[in-house]
Design an enzyme around this catalytic site. Structure first.
Site, PDB file in Angstrom:
ATOM      1  N   ASP A 200       0.831  -1.195   0.000  1.00  0.00           N
ATOM      2  CA  ASP A 200       0.000   0.000   0.000  1.00  0.00           C
ATOM      3  C   ASP A 200       0.873   1.255   0.000  1.00  0.00           C
ATOM      4  OD1 ASP A 200      -2.751   1.131   0.343  1.00  0.00           O
ATOM      5  OD2 ASP A 200      -1.901   1.909   2.208  1.00  0.00           O
ATOM      6  N   GLU A 242       1.093  -0.497  -5.131  1.00  0.00           N
ATOM      7  CA  GLU A 242       0.241   0.631  -5.479  1.00  0.00           C
ATOM      8  C   GLU A 242       1.139   1.858  -5.562  1.00  0.00           C
ATOM      9  OE1 GLU A 242      -3.762   2.637  -3.633  1.00  0.00           O
ATOM     10  OE2 GLU A 242      -2.045   2.412  -2.307  1.00  0.00           O
TER      11      GLU A 242
END
Length: 537
Positions: A200, A242
């Site tokens: 993330d 990401e």
């Protein structure tokens, strides 16, 4: 050991708490997920990506962890998770989990210790300032929901940095002890049996100096360290990241660092193409995509667990997508995105939904599918923010859509669950679910798709038609997708010389057989055709 298994994978992402409840408390759990693995295997899924699984106060849907070495007790135990990994492997399904190490919950023992004393061994695990930073009103990830990126802590008598919410203090990745802890976290879950991690907010993890400054240099060395560490522990471990950054920066994340990146640029261009009924944005994306080093791969998606992020489009382009898919202010989020699922965005038109996913799955990269998209699930815009698309999975027309026997669910069901569910669609050969099963199994019989080259076929075609092909050592395939509502015919005879005996492997309709000269290829409005030109083996 297949070290590049991810290049041929079909990834399915879900939240455990909204997938299947096994004990009647209204919250999905691991035992419930285990009971649905056969459904995923039948669908054709080969990799399961789980959103945050760790203990958390759940102020940010699990992205605020309090213990990186355990399972949220709402979901079950570590023993349950080990059983999930075993049962998934028995069905040929790998499991990857979210690695959220940009920040922790402010209730995490590390932060509680850090704020308690300047002498705490965890004090330097976070980013502090004795004075009020002058730039604390800049760099907010969630504009409108947070006012600044620094918050004063009365106990610590200092300001702490947080890229996200004020209850999520950032870890200080420049601290070698923090780096070693992150490696230890990865090693723990790899030892338990996961196949890798979806990382993330990677650009924020590797900010080296000047927190909050977008021009701050990035510490890519840490990504190299982490890649080396996880592959030393498990040779085929995956790091999927990401990183929604400028195109010129993308290749910095590859090359001995990350294995895969989500292709945000392609996602935004796909949305623009669907909104305008014009393939040019996709053609531009294919042309502008930087070349990847050997072993690197894109992850393609239409919808994920967040909003549709349009921040990489121009103001005019963004306006067109908003007008088509998010015309009402309550459908939008952070002035940059749309908080809806794809089916209602496309007017629940089965033709357009199938076209959109046929296009995504035929492009270069590994396809990622959000749970419920294979049913055409809708959203609940009465829920706050991103929660609108995080409603329970719809299994049957029974009470609570077969998700739970509880009187109160973790979240309400999305509208239309009585017909948009697995049971109803499983018994309908014309349903979206039945089509997804056929499409995914067709894809798995086409090794040149995803891992091979992907190029626009630059020949005159009717307006609205995208022609591209995939080529590798096993053969070549031609793909035609009509983004317009009107039927047409495409002349692909320029490819006839390379076609041995062209065979249609997937289409939206029962077209007349493909002729060897490829001179007249008919397409319905919102139609598509996948045609194998040549097979070498």
């Amino acid at each position: 050991m297949n070290e590049r298994w991810y290049s041929k994978a079909v990834v399915y992402c879900l939240d455990i708490d909204t997938f299947q409840d096994s004990n009647g408390d209204g919250v999905g759990d691991i035992r419930g997920l285990i009971g649905r693995l056969d459904y995923l295997a039948r669908l054709g899924i080969t990799c399961l990506w789980l959103h945050p699984i760790h203990p958390s106060p759940n102020r940010d849907d699990g992205y605020d962890a309090t213990d990186f070495y355990n399972i949220d007790p709402r979901f079950g135990t570590l023993g349950d998770f080990a059983e999930l990994l075993h049962e998934a492997r028995n069905r040929g399904i790998r499991v990857i989990i979210d690695l959220v190490v940009n920040h922790v919950s402010n209730e995490h023992p590390w932060f509680q210790s850090a704020r308690s004393s300047p002498d705490s061994p965890y004090r330097d695990w976070f980013v502090w300032s004795e004075e009020a930073p002058s730039d604390r009103k800049q760099g907010m990830v969630f504009p409108g929901e947070q006012d600044e990126t620094w918050t004063y802590d009365r106990t610590a008598k200092a300001w702490f940095y947080h890229r996200f919410y004020d209850f999520q203090p950032d870890l200080n990745i420049t601290n070698p002890e923090v780096r070693e802890e992150i490696k230890k976290i990865c090693a723990f879950w790899l030892q338990l049996g996961v196949s890798g991690f979806r990382m993330d907010a990677v650009p924020f993890i590797i900010e080296r100096t000047e927190p909050g400054n977008p021009d701050s240099p990035k510490d890519f060395a840490f990504l190299s360290e982490l890649r080396q560490h996880v592959q030393w522990r498990q040779g085929d471990a995956l790091l999927l990241a990401e990183a929604n950054v400028e195109p010129a920066e993308l290749t910095d994340y590859f090359g001995g660092r990350l294995h895969m990146l989500f292709d945000f640029m392609l996602n935004a261009r796909l949305m623009l193409a669907l909104a305008r009924h014009d393939p040019e944005p996709v053609i531009d994306a294919l042309r502008d995509t930087p070349a990847l080093p050997d072993g690197a791969q894109w992850a393609t998606f239409l919808r994920n667990h967040d909003e549709v992020d349009l921040s990489r489009l121009t103001a005019d382009q963004r306006a067109d997508v908003f007008e088509a898919f998010g015309p009402s202010p309550d459908m939008r989020l952070y002035d940059r995105g749309i908080r809806r699922r794809l089916a209602p965005m496309l007017g629940n038109d089965l033709r357009r939904i199938q076209l959109a996913y046929a296009l995504q799955f035929s492009l270069r990269g590994t396809p990622v599918l959000r749970y419920g998209e294979e049913l055409g699930m809708g959203e609940d815009l009465s829920l706050e923010g991103r929660m609108a698309i995080r409603t329970p999975m719809q299994w049957s027309p029974a009470r609570n859509a077969g998700f739970s026997s509880a009187d109160t669910l973790i979240r309400p069901l999305a509208e239309g669950w009585e017909t948009l569910n697995v049971t109803v669609q499983r018994n309908d050969r014309q349903s979206l679910l039945s089509w997804f099963e056929r499409m995914i199994h067709t894809l798995r019989e086409a090794p040149e798709v995803g891992a091979g080259s992907c190029e626009h076929v630059d020949v005159p075609v009717p307006r609205g038609v995208l022609a591209h092909r995939a080529v590798d050592s096993t053969g070549s395939m031609l793909f035609l997708h009509n983004l317009a509502d009107s039927a047409c015919e495409a002349d692909m005879s320029s490819l006839a010389a390379e076609a041995g005996y062209p065979v249609e492997v997937l289409s939206d309709d029962g077209y007349d057989p493909i002729t060897d000269d490829l001179a007249t290829v008919a397409l319905n409005g919102y139609g598509f055709r996948w045609i194998r030109l040549r097979r070498n083996s």
